[in-house]
Design an enzyme around this catalytic site. Structure first.
Site, PDB file in Angstrom:
ATOM      1  N   ASP A 109       0.818  -1.212   0.000  1.00  0.00           N
ATOM      2  CA  ASP A 109       0.000   0.000   0.000  1.00  0.00           C
ATOM      3  C   ASP A 109       0.853   1.264   0.000  1.00  0.00           C
ATOM      4  O   ASP A 109       0.415   2.314   0.421  1.00  0.00           O
ATOM      5  CB  ASP A 109      -0.924   0.007   1.224  1.00  0.00           C
ATOM      6  CG  ASP A 109      -0.163  -0.076   2.528  1.00  0.00           C
ATOM      7  OD1 ASP A 109       1.050  -0.340   2.494  1.00  0.00           O
ATOM      8  OD2 ASP A 109      -0.787   0.136   3.579  1.00  0.00           O
ATOM      9  N   LYS A 160       6.741   8.179  16.945  1.00  0.00           N
ATOM     10  CA  LYS A 160       6.079   9.475  17.111  1.00  0.00           C
ATOM     11  C   LYS A 160       6.817  10.466  18.019  1.00  0.00           C
ATOM     12  O   LYS A 160       6.215  11.101  18.890  1.00  0.00           O
ATOM     13  CB  LYS A 160       4.653   9.257  17.616  1.00  0.00           C
ATOM     14  CG  LYS A 160       3.846   8.408  16.643  1.00  0.00           C
ATOM     15  CD  LYS A 160       2.406   8.293  17.014  1.00  0.00           C
ATOM     16  CE  LYS A 160       1.601   7.571  15.968  1.00  0.00           C
ATOM     17  NZ  LYS A 160       2.006   6.233  15.605  1.00  0.00           N
ATOM     18  N   ASP A 219       2.328   6.779   1.525  1.00  0.00           N
ATOM     19  CA  ASP A 219       1.528   5.671   2.029  1.00  0.00           C
ATOM     20  C   ASP A 219       0.109   6.013   1.561  1.00  0.00           C
ATOM     21  O   ASP A 219      -0.308   7.147   1.718  1.00  0.00           O
ATOM     22  CB  ASP A 219       1.638   5.759   3.558  1.00  0.00           C
ATOM     23  CG  ASP A 219       0.868   4.694   4.268  1.00  0.00           C
ATOM     24  OD1 ASP A 219       0.078   4.012   3.614  1.00  0.00           O
ATOM     25  OD2 ASP A 219       1.065   4.555   5.485  1.00  0.00           O
TER      26      ASP A 219
HETATM   27  P1  GTP Z   1      -5.150  -0.731   7.941  1.00  0.00           P
HETATM   28  O1  GTP Z   1      -6.155  -1.698   8.475  1.00  0.00           O
HETATM   29  O2  GTP Z   1      -5.803   0.485   7.339  1.00  0.00           O
HETATM   30  O3  GTP Z   1      -4.015  -0.414   8.885  1.00  0.00           O
HETATM   31  O4  GTP Z   1      -4.481  -1.434   6.694  1.00  0.00           O
HETATM   32  P2  GTP Z   1      -3.541  -2.717   6.518  1.00  0.00           P
HETATM   33  O5  GTP Z   1      -3.553  -3.657   7.659  1.00  0.00           O
HETATM   34  O6  GTP Z   1      -3.916  -3.266   5.180  1.00  0.00           O
HETATM   35  O7  GTP Z   1      -2.148  -1.992   6.354  1.00  0.00           O
HETATM   36  P3  GTP Z   1      -0.810  -1.995   7.168  1.00  0.00           P
HETATM   37  O8  GTP Z   1      -0.197  -0.672   6.882  1.00  0.00           O
HETATM   38  O9  GTP Z   1      -0.999  -2.416   8.544  1.00  0.00           O
HETATM   39  O10 GTP Z   1       0.001  -3.134   6.407  1.00  0.00           O
HETATM   40  C1  GTP Z   1       1.140  -2.916   5.622  1.00  0.00           C
HETATM   41  C2  GTP Z   1       1.112  -3.833   4.409  1.00  0.00           C
HETATM   42  O11 GTP Z   1       1.073  -5.192   4.825  1.00  0.00           O
HETATM   43  C3  GTP Z   1      -0.116  -3.625   3.534  1.00  0.00           C
HETATM   44  O12 GTP Z   1       0.304  -3.659   2.181  1.00  0.00           O
HETATM   45  C4  GTP Z   1      -1.028  -4.776   3.866  1.00  0.00           C
HETATM   46  O13 GTP Z   1      -1.801  -5.196   2.758  1.00  0.00           O
HETATM   47  C5  GTP Z   1      -0.045  -5.864   4.283  1.00  0.00           C
HETATM   48  N1  GTP Z   1      -0.602  -6.725   5.323  1.00  0.00           N
HETATM   49  C6  GTP Z   1      -1.056  -6.325   6.545  1.00  0.00           C
HETATM   50  N2  GTP Z   1      -1.520  -7.371   7.241  1.00  0.00           N
HETATM   51  C7  GTP Z   1      -1.351  -8.473   6.455  1.00  0.00           C
HETATM   52  C8  GTP Z   1      -1.644  -9.872   6.629  1.00  0.00           C
HETATM   53  O14 GTP Z   1      -2.154 -10.313   7.659  1.00  0.00           O
HETATM   54  N3  GTP Z   1      -1.321 -10.720   5.596  1.00  0.00           N
HETATM   55  C9  GTP Z   1      -0.752 -10.264   4.430  1.00  0.00           C
HETATM   56  N4  GTP Z   1      -0.497 -11.172   3.470  1.00  0.00           N
HETATM   57  N5  GTP Z   1      -0.461  -8.940   4.224  1.00  0.00           N
HETATM   58  C10 GTP Z   1      -0.758  -8.064   5.237  1.00  0.00           C
END
Ligand code: GTP
Length: 362
Positions: A109, A160, A219
Site C-alpha cells: 500500500d 512518534k 503511504d
Molecule cells: P489498515 O487496516 O488500514 O491499517 O491497513 P492494513 O492492515 O492493510 O495496512 P498496514 O499498513 O498495517 O500493512 C502494511 C502492508 O502489509 C499492507 O500492504 C497490507 O496489505 C499488508 N498486510 C497487513 N496485514 C497483512 C496480513 O495479515 N497478511 C498479508 N499477506 N499482508 C498483510
C-alpha cells in the site's frame, strides 16, 4: 531477483472504499497501484513478484488482469481466517523465495520511488540481514523514526517523537532488502509483525541497516494520503483521447481523464481532478480536488470538493459533496442532498436526506 509484495491487509483506514477492493488495486491517476509497482520492479531487473495475499485479494487481483511487464507473478496465500501480519507471510513464502539469494519485500500500500537495485547493492555491501529503505520527511512526529549509527546501522526506531527531539527525519518506507537468514527470525504459522517483533531483534544484534532516499514516497493508507498521491502524480498524466467536453466548460489543469469520459456544458472541472473510465458529468457541475472512479454519473448542478467517489456511483442533481467525504461503490446520492465534511457512505447505500455532521452511513 524476487520480490514479495504484502497485500493481505484489511485496509480499515480506507473504508468504505476498501470494502470492495484491496488497497493494492486502488487506482492512482487511473492506474492501479499494483501496476505502478510491477512496472517499477520490472525496470529494476526483478523477474518474479510473489503476491502475499488473502483469499479475497487473490481473487480481486486475478480479475483485474494487470499487465505484468514480463514479471512472473505467483501467489502465496495466508491461511483462511488467519491473517499472518507483515512478517508471517515472509515465512510462509520461504520455499517459494528460496535460500539462494537476497530478496525484496514491499508493503503493497505504499507508492515508493525506491531504486531497488541500489538498496540491494547497499544490503550486500553491509552484509546485513535486513536493510530498510528510509524516507526523509519534514515532520517525523506522525511516524517511527530511525536512530542510526555512523555506518547506517539502525540502532532502533522511536515512535512518534516530537520534531525537536527526534533522532533523525528518516522513517520506515515499507521497502526492505532481506537475506535468507531472516527466515530464522520469523516464527512459523502465526501472525508476526516484522516492525515490532523482528526488526528490534535484528537491531539488537547489529544486523539491521538503513538505506536513505529522497525520491517520492506516499503511504496510501488514509483517504487524505490517497488524494495527495493522486495530486502529486496528476501533473505527469495524459488526458485520454475520446473524451467529450461540452460548450463553455472550463478545465482548470491539472486534471486527468480516463477513456470515454464525458462532461456537459458550463461546468468547471479542476484543479486536481481525476475522472475514471466512462465517468459522465452533467451541465453546470463544479468538481475540484477529487478522485472519481470509473462508471460514476454526476448530474447537473452538483458540486464536489475534496472527495473520493467510488465506482458506479450516482450523484443526483443539485447535490453538494464536501471535503473528506468518501462515497462507496454503487451508492446513490439523490437530488438536492448535501453531504458536508467527512461523511462516508457505504457501498450500494441510497441517501435521500442531507448529512450535516461527519459520520459513516452504513
Ligand atoms: P489498515 O487496516 O488500514 O491499517 O491497513 P492494513 O492492515 O492493510 O495496512 P498496514 O499498513 O498495517 O500493512 C502494511 C502492508 O502489509 C499492507 O500492504 C497490507 O496489505 C499488508 N498486510 C497487513 N496485514 C497483512 C496480513 O495479515 N497478511 C498479508 N499477506 N499482508 C498483510
Amino acid at each position: 531477483m524476487k520480490a514479495l509484495i504484502l497485500t493481505g491487509g484489511f485496509g480499515t483506514r480506507l473504508r468504505p472504499l476498501s470494502c470492495t477492493r484491496p488497497k493494492i488495486l486502488f487506482p492512482i491517476v487511473n492506474k492501479p497501484l499494483l501496476q505502478w509497482t510491477l512496472e517499477r520492479l520490472a525496470k529494476n531487473n526483478v523477474n518474479e513478484a510473489i503476491m502475499a495475499v488473502n483469499y479475497q485479494t487473490e481473487v480481486a487481483i486475478k480479475q483485474h488482469r494487470i499487465p505484468r511487464h514480463g514479471l512472473h507473478v505467483t501467489y502465496s496465500r495466508d491461511p483462511l481466517r488467519k491473517p499472518l501480519g507483515t512478517g508471517g507471510p515472509i515465512k510462509k513464502a520461504e520455499k517459494r523465495i528460496g535460500h539462494d539469494s537476497h530478496f525484496l519485500v514491499l508493503n503493497g500500500d505504499i507508492f515508493a520511488d525506491v531504486n531497488y537495485t541500489e538498496i540491494l547493492r547497499t544490503h550486500q555491501k553491509k552484509d546485513a540481514v535486513a536493510t530498510i529503505a528510509l524516507h526523509r520527511v519534514e515532520d517525523p512526529s506522525r511516524y517511527g523514526v530511525a536512530e542510526l549509527a555512523k555506518d547506517s546501522r539502525i540502532k532502533r526506531f522511536i515512535e512518534k517523537a516530537p520534531r525537536e527531539t527526534a533522532p533523525s527525519d528518516l522513517i520506515n518506507a515499507g521497502v526492505y532488502a532481506l537475506s535468507p537468514e531472516i527466515f530464522k527470525y520469523i516464527p512459523k504459522g502465526r501472525a508476526v509483525s516484522i516492525e515490532y517483533e523482528v526488526f528490534p531483534k535484528l537491531a539488537e544484534e547489529g544486523v539491521l541497516y538503513g538505506y536513505a532516499y529522497d525520491d517520492l514516497w506516499r503511504d496510501i493508507g488514509k483517504p487524505e494520503d490517497y488524494l495527495e498521491i493522486n495530486r502529486t502524480l496528476i501533473n505527469s498524466a495524459i488526458t485520454q483521447p475520446r473524451c467529450r467536453i461540452g460548450k463553455d466548460t472550463k478545465l482548470n489543469e491539472p486534471t486527468a481523464f480516463d477513456k470515454q469520459v464525458s462532461v456537459g456544458r458550463e461546468s468547471v472541472i479542476g484543479p486536481h481532478v481525476v475522472l475514471g473510465q466512462n465517468v459522465t458529468v452533467g451541465n453546470n457541475v463544479h468538481i475540484q480536488d477529487s478522485v472519481i472512479l470509473s462508471g460514476t454519473a454526476v448530474s447537473d448542478f452538483a458540486s464536489i470538493d475534496g472527495a473520493i467517489i467510488g465506482e458506479g456511483v450516482y450523484i443526483g442533481e443539485n447535490t453538494k459533496i464536501g471535503r473528506g467525504c468518501i462515497i462507496g461503490d454503487h451508492a446513490k446520492i439523490k437530488d438536492n442532498t448535501v453531504l458536508t465534511e467527512r461523511v462516508s457512505i457505504c457501498p450500494a447505500k441510497e441517501i435521500s436526506e442531507s448529512v450535516l455532521t461527519s459520520k459513516c452511513i452504513t
